[in-house]
Structure formats: C-alpha cells, structure tokens
Write a protein that holds these residues in place. Structure first.
Motif, mmCIF file in Angstrom:
data_model
loop_
_atom_site.group_PDB
_atom_site.id
_atom_site.type_symbol
_atom_site.label_atom_id
_atom_site.label_comp_id
_atom_site.label_asym_id
_atom_site.label_seq_id
_atom_site.Cartn_x
_atom_site.Cartn_y
_atom_site.Cartn_z
ATOM 1 N N GLY A 9 0.797 -1.217 0.000
ATOM 2 C CA GLY A 9 0.000 0.000 0.000
ATOM 3 C C GLY A 9 0.829 1.266 0.000
ATOM 4 O O GLY A 9 1.944 1.331 -0.503
ATOM 5 N N GLY A 10 0.258 2.299 0.611
ATOM 6 C CA GLY A 10 0.908 3.598 0.670
ATOM 7 C C GLY A 10 0.400 4.534 -0.412
ATOM 8 O O GLY A 10 -0.201 4.118 -1.409
ATOM 9 N N ILE A 11 0.638 5.828 -0.224
ATOM 10 C CA ILE A 11 0.173 6.853 -1.157
ATOM 11 C C ILE A 11 1.276 7.892 -1.342
ATOM 12 O O ILE A 11 2.280 7.893 -0.620
ATOM 13 N N HIS A 12 1.075 8.803 -2.305
ATOM 14 C CA HIS A 12 2.052 9.845 -2.601
ATOM 15 C C HIS A 12 1.364 11.219 -2.610
ATOM 16 O O HIS A 12 1.214 11.833 -3.670
ATOM 17 N N PRO A 13 0.946 11.716 -1.467
ATOM 18 C CA PRO A 13 0.344 13.052 -1.441
ATOM 19 C C PRO A 13 1.414 14.121 -1.629
ATOM 20 O O PRO A 13 2.603 13.867 -1.387
ATOM 21 N N PRO A 14 1.042 15.325 -2.071
ATOM 22 C CA PRO A 14 2.023 16.421 -2.161
ATOM 23 C C PRO A 14 2.658 16.670 -0.801
ATOM 24 O O PRO A 14 1.959 16.735 0.215
ATOM 25 N N ASP A 15 4.003 16.801 -0.772
ATOM 26 C CA ASP A 15 4.643 16.863 0.547
ATOM 27 C C ASP A 15 4.565 18.242 1.191
ATOM 28 O O ASP A 15 4.590 18.358 2.413
ATOM 29 N N ASN A 16 4.495 19.324 0.408
ATOM 30 C CA ASN A 16 4.342 20.678 0.975
ATOM 31 C C ASN A 16 5.337 20.949 2.095
ATOM 32 O O ASN A 16 4.991 21.493 3.147
ATOM 33 N N LYS A 17 6.579 20.581 1.900
ATOM 34 C CA LYS A 17 7.593 20.746 2.934
ATOM 35 C C LYS A 17 8.505 21.960 2.706
ATOM 36 O O LYS A 17 9.049 22.504 3.667
ATOM 37 N N TYR A 232 4.181 7.734 1.667
ATOM 38 C CA TYR A 232 3.444 7.750 2.928
ATOM 39 C C TYR A 232 2.729 6.411 3.111
ATOM 40 O O TYR A 232 2.139 5.895 2.171
ATOM 41 N N PRO A 233 2.766 5.764 4.325
ATOM 42 C CA PRO A 233 3.375 6.211 5.568
ATOM 43 C C PRO A 233 4.661 5.440 5.886
ATOM 44 O O PRO A 233 4.686 4.615 6.810
ATOM 45 N N SER A 234 5.723 5.710 5.167
ATOM 46 C CA SER A 234 6.991 5.006 5.424
ATOM 47 C C SER A 234 7.546 5.312 6.806
ATOM 48 O O SER A 234 8.392 4.574 7.309
#
Length: 560
Positions: A9-17, A232-234
């Motif tokens: 699983g996991g996802i790749h949302p924009p990190d906005n860091k 996410y969520p590594s």
C-alpha cells in the motif's frame, strides 16, 4: 545505502515541505505566561509537586510519578506558579486537563542539573530518563523509559526514525540537516544504552540535505544511514521496520518481540542530553506552516508556550485562518483555539486557509472500488471495517484486525466517495476500549462481591459454631444442676408460690435469653451497627429478668 525491502500500500500526497525549510530553526521568544499540562504523554498524569505562589527554576520537576506509562513534567522557565487548575489542552475532543501555570520572571534561571552517573547500570539510566521526562517526540508521546524496558533482552537492531513522511512536517528534517552531530550523538547514546548489534537511521530520499549531513556526521561511528523511497506512511514504526529489515511485525506483537527497537531522531537527541547533561525535556522543535502564516518555518520553543504566541510571531493572519491543525494533515487533528499550550508531542502546527484546506465534500455511498484496500499499508480491508463500524458491529470489526489500523488516513485520501473511514475506525476502537474497560470493572466488582459473600459465609459459619458451643455448654450445665438436685434430699414444698424446679426453669430460660441477646448484639456490631442500640435495650431487659429469677430462686432456697 538504500533498501531492497518494501511494505504494501501507501500513497504519494504532495509533501508541501519546502515552505517551512527556507530558513534555519528559529528560537521562539519566551512568553510571559506558560501553561504546562501534567499529561503530555501516553498514560496517566503525575502528582503535583508545587503549589500556587511557589518560585520555580528552569528544569525543576513540577510533578512526579512511578515508572509505567507515565512521565513527569518540568518547569520550562523560572518564575512563579500562578495557578494549578484544569485548562483546555491540544486534543481532538478539546478536553481539559490539570495544568500548572507559570508567570515567567524573564531570568530563565536553571536549577542544578544532575547528569546520569557513569557507573549507573542500565536500570539506573532508564530511571534517569524517566526522571527527566523523556517521551517519544515523533508525535506518539510514549514514555521512553517504558518503551526501552519492554524488551526482555538486548535488541538486535536499533532503528532511528528520520523518515518524517507526512506532508508539511519538517521538524526532524531541520534537526537532521542543521544539527547532525547531535542526532548521531543521540544515536550512539541509545545504541550503547540498549546494546543492540546494529544501529540504522531510516530517512526518505526527498531529504537530500539531511541525508548528506548525517552521512558526514556518522563517518567512523558504525551507524548506517539507510535511504528509503518517499511514500506515505513510510515513517510508521512497523512500515519503517519492514523497509529497513524486511521483517513484518505480526498482528498483536510488538517490535521488541522481534528484537527491534525503533525511536524517533528527536527522541534520541533528548536521550543523549538527558544522560550527558541531566537536561529534562522542556523544549522542542515544531514546524509552523500553512498559507495563513507570513513566515513559516521551524521554531524551537519551550513546552507550555501558548500557541498564539508562536503563531503570531510567525505572522499569523487570523482573517484567513480556516483550519488550525496539530500534526500533519493526514494524522493530525483540528484545534478549536490558538490559546492552547505547546506540548511535547506537538511536532507541527498547520495554519491553513480555506483554499488550502477546503471543507470536505459530503460523503457519498461506498462504490466498492477497492482503492482503500490497495492503499492500506497494513493489508487490512478498510471497506469491510467500514461496514462493521458504521453498523455498530464493533466486535466483528475487531475480528477483522481493527486494532492493527495505524490510523494513517491513506484510505481517506484515496476514497472517491470522501468517506471519513479513519474516523469510523477511531470511533469503533473507542467503543471497544470502553466496553473492555467496563467489562474489566464488572469483573473486578464481581470478584469483590464473591470474596465478600465468601467472607460473610465464613463468618456466619464461625458464629454458628460459637452458638452451638454455647448451647452445648448450657445443656451441660443444666445436666450437672439436675444431677446435683437428684443427689440431694428434696425439701418440703413451699406452701405458696412456684416450686423450686419452676424457679430454676425460669432462671435458665432467662439466662438463655440473655446469651441469645448478647449474640445478637455482637453480630449487629459487625454487620448492622445501626441496630445495636435497640438490641442493647432488649439485652438489658433480659438481664433484669435473669436477676429477678435468680433473686426469686435465692429467696425460695432461704425459706426452705
């Protein structure tokens, strides 16, 4: 060095860091008033050690507690205790907790610190971490001493979590890139403390500045820097363990059961400063970000600092503030006001605008697309859990491994129907925990009732045994009196009044009544004290009758 392992699983949302990484870590100005909650960790609050009006020094303990899911708190600056009362604290429910309020004197005068003695054993060092209030600073807040001592033997692998996978949060990244020597010193202190065979630092590949800084600082130490893909969520404890070691923590087990210990990089720095300097946890690095701030970045602020103090220092625009989130946008929670204190687990504050964080769309019926199952990092069936949770069938949800859910929000992110799946799962967990708590209380009450019943039956049997013994003694006395009377010549009967045998019978009856009344009084003193006065009055009446019977018998014997 990278890693060849993976998790599902996991996802790749924009990190906005990047918006919070434009400047170095800033020191937050010291506020005039600080609010220190007694509970800033998983577990119970400690006992208050100070009183209103007392002068305290920076680092002075404000509470104390026994080890075991609890941790003390310390004065974040010198000043005067102005109040010890409930105050609203950062929490999803907006609840109140007992807090200690301190008026800062501006001198920031430290108390005398006590570093951990070099000859202290491992338990002594664990207790030192407890006394200095070290807890997990990655957001969980689990008391570090208790987490370290869970392992019965030395772990094989020590992992420092520097992944920081959730969008917006950059507190750990700023720490690693600006203070890599402190992170490596913390890693070495923890490594030596737990006696692991291997020490790894896991970090996502989107933090190149922190990776290079750590690799430079770790040269010659034996500490390995392991780079993992940004997904996410590594940064979840079990996911990072699986990424770095290939080991999957079974359901219901703990990493310690597999010989793995995982700690956050900021926690490692706090551990090193606690052992080397005796410094308690009174400040932390927190990310301030969001489009409602003119100057986002990372600040190092004292625990108990009012959030509005640091937010306005970062240029908060109240008119454009739509949501104030503590933590990340996926696992964090909304705050109802800015007048709350900064706590040990506050790694991020997001001041979002309405455009940045619009109100969620109205949830639609589930279309059974299966995207939530594909995104779940622990191989659960979120759709099935949703059906059970929404129908109130919480026991069935538990059978489908509900408590393995790490509440990462990945299923919410991918759901096309905009269902708040994680909220349903949290609610179902809360119901089950409450049911288990009530069941435990009921079992405890039943056990106490059964013990009380057994004690009462035992006491009743003892009283019955004493009553039988008195009855046997009385019958023995009557037999002896009868034998004595039979062996003596019978006097002539009196002309008038009852004969001697009748008087003896009356006396014995009166004596039996007295003994029975005395037994009732004794029993009432043990079980129903309110009935004792009435029974004592009856006892006195029987004693008077016995006295009259004995006088009558004595008179009859004298006349004879």
């Amino acid at each position: 060095m990278g890693t060849q392992f993976d998790f599902p699983g996991g996802i790749h949302p924009p990190d906005n860091k990047q918006q919070s990484l434009q400047e170095p870590i800033r020191q937050a100005p010291l506020p005039e008033q600080l609010i220190v909650p007694l509970r800033q960790h998983r577990g119970d609050p400690g006992r208050v050690l100070v009183r209103v009006g007392e002068q305290v020094l920076t680092g002075q303990p404000l509470s104390e507690c026994e080890p075991g899911l609890s941790a003390p708190v310390h004065a974040p600056t010198s000043g005067t205790i102005t109040a010890i009362e409930p105050h609203t604290v950062p929490h999803p429910s907006g609840l109140e907790e007992l807090c200690i309020q301190i008026a800062a004197d501006g001198r920031d005068q430290w108390c005398e610190l006590s570093p951990c003695q070099s000859d202290a054993g491992i338990l002594g060092r664990y207790d030192h971490l407890h006394r200095t209030g070290v807890v997990g600073l990655g957001g969980a807040g689990f008391p570090t001493r208790d987490k370290l001592q869970r392992a019965e033997t030395a772990p094989q692998v020590l992992i420092l979590n520097g992944a920081e996978c959730e969008p917006y949060i950059t507190a750990d990244q700023a720490l690693m890139r600006e203070r890599p020597e402190s992170v490596i010193a913390g890693a070495r202190a923890l490594w030596e403390l737990v006696g692991a065979e291997q020490c790894l630092i896991g970090i996502e590949d989107n933090k190149q500045d922190a990776i290079e800084a750590l690799k430079q600082a770790a040269q010659g130490t034996g500490i390995e820097i392991r780079v993992v893909p940004a997904r996410y969520p590594s940064g979840g404890e079990r996911q990072l363990i699986q990424l770095l070691t290939g080991r999957e923590v079974p359901s219901g087990d703990l990493p310690a059961d597999m010989g793995v210990l995982c700690q956050n990089v900021a926690t490692a720095v706090a551990v090193e400063r606690s052992l080397r300097l005796g410094e308690p946890v009174i400040q932390r690095i927190t990310t301030l970000t969001g489009n409602a701030l003119a100057r986002p970045g990372n600040i190092e602020a004292r625990i108990g600092t009012p959030l509005d103090h640091v937010l306005f220092a970062a240029g908060l625009d109240p008119e454009h503030l739509h949501r104030l989130i503590m933590g990340g946008p996926l696992m964090g929670f909304d705050l109802i006001t800015t007048g709350l204190p900064l706590i040990k687990t506050a790694n991020c504050l997001i001041a979002g605008t309405a455009k940045e964080f619009p109100d969620p769309p109205i949830p639609q019926p589930c279309i059974r697309c299966g995207l939530c199952e594909q995104a779940c990092p622990v191989d659960l069936l979120p759709q099935q859990l949703y059906w059970f949770a929404s129908a109130g069938e919480h026991q069935k949800a538990e059978h489908f491994d509900l408590f393995d859910c790490i509440e990462c929000g990945a299923c919410d992110w991918v759901c096309p129907s905009h269902l708040p799946l994680t909220d349903y799962f949290r609610h179902s967990k809360g119901v089950l925990r409450q049911e288990k708590k009530e069941q435990a209380e009921a079992d405890h009450a039943r056990k106490r009732f059964e013990e009380r019943q057994a004690r009462m039956e035992r006491e009743q049997a003892e009283r019955e045994e004493r009553r039988r013994a008195r009855q046997q003694a009385r019958e023995q006395r009557q037999t002896e009196v009868a034998d004595e009377a039979a062996s003596e010549p019978h006097p002539a009967p009196a002309a008038t009044g009852p004969d001697r045998e009748t008087l003896i019978q009356r006396r014995d009856q009166a004596r039996q009544k007295v003994e029975e009344a005395e037994a009732r009084v004794t029993e009432a003193r043990e079980q129903t004290p309110e009935a004792v006065p009435k029974l004592e009055r009856a006892l006195n009446k029987h004693r008077k009758r016995l006295e009259a019977a004995e006088q009558a018998l004595g008179s009859a014997d004298g006349e004879a």
